[in-house]
Design a protein around this motif. Sequence first.
Motif, PDB file in Angstrom:
ATOM      1  N   THR A  86      -5.448   9.252  10.694  1.00 35.80           N
ATOM      2  CA  THR A  86      -4.190   8.603  10.308  1.00 35.80           C
ATOM      3  C   THR A  86      -3.972   8.778   8.804  1.00 35.80           C
ATOM      4  OG1 THR A  86      -5.446   6.572   9.965  1.00 35.80           O
ATOM      5  CG2 THR A  86      -4.327   6.805  12.083  1.00 35.80           C
ATOM      6  N   ASP A  87      -2.724   8.576   8.392  1.00 34.31           N
ATOM      7  CA  ASP A  87      -2.441   8.614   6.947  1.00 34.31           C
ATOM      8  C   ASP A  87      -3.087   7.407   6.268  1.00 34.31           C
ATOM      9  OD1 ASP A  87      -1.057  10.945   7.201  1.00 34.31           O
ATOM     10  OD2 ASP A  87       0.906   9.978   7.389  1.00 34.31           O
ATOM     11  N   ALA A 105      -0.084   7.675  -1.363  1.00 31.72           N
ATOM     12  CA  ALA A 105       1.200   8.328  -1.106  1.00 31.72           C
ATOM     13  C   ALA A 105       2.297   7.658  -1.935  1.00 31.72           C
ATOM     14  CB  ALA A 105       1.527   8.244   0.382  1.00 31.72           C
ATOM     15  N   THR A 134       4.149   3.880  -1.675  1.00 36.01           N
ATOM     16  CA  THR A 134       3.335   2.964  -0.855  1.00 36.01           C
ATOM     17  C   THR A 134       2.505   2.068  -1.771  1.00 36.01           C
ATOM     18  OG1 THR A 134       1.445   4.464  -0.694  1.00 36.01           O
ATOM     19  CG2 THR A 134       3.145   4.684   1.001  1.00 36.01           C
ATOM     20  N   HIS A 183     -10.963   9.207   4.567  1.00 39.14           N
ATOM     21  CA  HIS A 183      -9.549   9.592   4.676  1.00 39.14           C
ATOM     22  C   HIS A 183      -9.386  10.805   5.591  1.00 39.14           C
ATOM     23  CE1 HIS A 183     -10.721  11.773   0.849  1.00 39.14           C
ATOM     24  NE2 HIS A 183     -10.397  12.731   1.665  1.00 39.14           N
ATOM     25  N   ARG A 184      -8.161  10.942   6.046  1.00 40.75           N
ATOM     26  CA  ARG A 184      -7.777  12.026   6.952  1.00 40.75           C
ATOM     27  C   ARG A 184      -8.198  13.386   6.376  1.00 40.75           C
ATOM     28  NH1 ARG A 184      -3.313  14.402   5.514  1.00 40.75           N
ATOM     29  NH2 ARG A 184      -2.275  12.649   4.539  1.00 40.75           N
ATOM     30  N   VAL A 203      -2.408   4.197   1.844  1.00 42.20           N
ATOM     31  CA  VAL A 203      -2.001   5.434   2.515  1.00 42.20           C
ATOM     32  C   VAL A 203      -2.408   6.633   1.640  1.00 42.20           C
ATOM     33  CG1 VAL A 203      -0.043   6.753   3.416  1.00 42.20           C
ATOM     34  CG2 VAL A 203      -0.067   4.250   3.631  1.00 42.20           C
ATOM     35  N   PHE A 204      -3.096   7.555   2.243  1.00 40.14           N
ATOM     36  CA  PHE A 204      -3.621   8.733   1.526  1.00 40.14           C
ATOM     37  C   PHE A 204      -2.485   9.681   1.163  1.00 40.14           C
ATOM     38  CE2 PHE A 204      -6.327  12.799   2.172  1.00 40.14           C
ATOM     39  CZ  PHE A 204      -6.700  12.824   0.831  1.00 40.14           C
ATOM     40  N   SER A 205      -2.479  10.123  -0.093  1.00 38.54           N
ATOM     41  CA  SER A 205      -1.434  11.062  -0.541  1.00 38.54           C
ATOM     42  C   SER A 205      -1.740  12.483  -0.077  1.00 38.54           C
ATOM     43  CB  SER A 205      -1.363  11.064  -2.073  1.00 38.54           C
ATOM     44  OG  SER A 205      -2.593  11.549  -2.601  1.00 38.54           O
ATOM     45  N   GLY A 206      -2.991  12.710   0.321  1.00 44.65           N
ATOM     46  CA  GLY A 206      -3.398  14.073   0.678  1.00 44.65           C
ATOM     47  C   GLY A 206      -4.133  14.737  -0.476  1.00 44.65           C
ATOM     48  N   THR A 208     -11.254   9.901  10.763  1.00 46.76           N
ATOM     49  CA  THR A 208      -9.953   9.320  10.426  1.00 46.76           C
ATOM     50  C   THR A 208      -8.873  10.387  10.585  1.00 46.76           C
ATOM     51  OG1 THR A 208     -11.021   7.831   8.890  1.00 46.76           O
ATOM     52  CG2 THR A 208      -8.654   8.201   8.556  1.00 46.76           C
TER      53      THR A 208
END
Length: 285
Positions: free
Chosen positions: A253-254, A72, A75, A142-143, A81-84, A251
């Motif tokens: 969470t971010d 992300a 960060t 990851h989420r 933290v995963f950006s998506g 998972t």
Amino acid sequence: MKTLSSNGLPLPFTPDLFAPLRDSTDLYGRPDALRERLASDGYLYLRGVLDRAEVLRLRGAYFSLFDPAYLAPGTTPEEGVFSGRVPDGLPPHGMPGHPAHAFVRSRTFREFVGSPVLAKLAEAALGGSAELLPRRILRHFHRGAHRASRAHVDLDYLDAGSDRLVTMWIPGGDCPLEAGALVYLEGSHTLRADEYAPLRATSDRPHDRRPITHDLELLATRLGRRWLWADFSAGDVMVHVPRMVHASVDTATDAMRLSVDIRFLPAGAAADPRWLRAWSADDGA
Ligand SMILES: O=C(O)CCC(=O)C(=O)O
């Protein structure tokens, strides 16, 4: 009531299905007491055994190997933290070309798993000199992937050597339950394999007989046992015996879920030959 999931299947977080892990941190440094507790519970939950900063350094070193688009904006790799967005062209996790494949062969990782703290803990758990098996797994979820570890016992993956082994599961950062933590089926190290064998019919991997099932609610309900859980922090270490049933949740969470799992045998005990090489996700072991 919150609902978790595991491999995409809903898992209600209710007192019928979940209970806290017993914290054995107060026994740390007392090998006989640790061994006794491991034998009685099938696991040891030890908080703050490793230096938190060292664990976070490992996390940062790993996530800095990826295209920054994976993280992300604003960060750090240490936060993970995963950006998506999964970077284009990233090979499947742990396959040659994926950062995890190179990372488990790196000096940074070797030094981390070779920590004298872990070696000493293994000696306490096994009651004598211990050897770390070379196949050491780095897991990363990851989420949104709806991927987690199915319920299983380690012995089904390590049955060509001595069963006198212990596993350590080490969260690579803070790992609250919703981040995809490991959960243990209470008292399951005393079950006979034929007691859970019927559950193997309910599997999303029917071609693979090693996982018991991906349906954690079904398993807990049928066996009348709860999943034991904790919100793990960087520095915590879990130790478990090879007949303990465990799994993980998805998972949500971010922050990405990172963990290391390693196995120790008593020095000189016969090792499963598949575990004498560095881990690769396509090694079939
Ligand atoms: O990290 C996971 O989800 C699974 C780990 C595991 O099965 C183990 O440490 O034995």
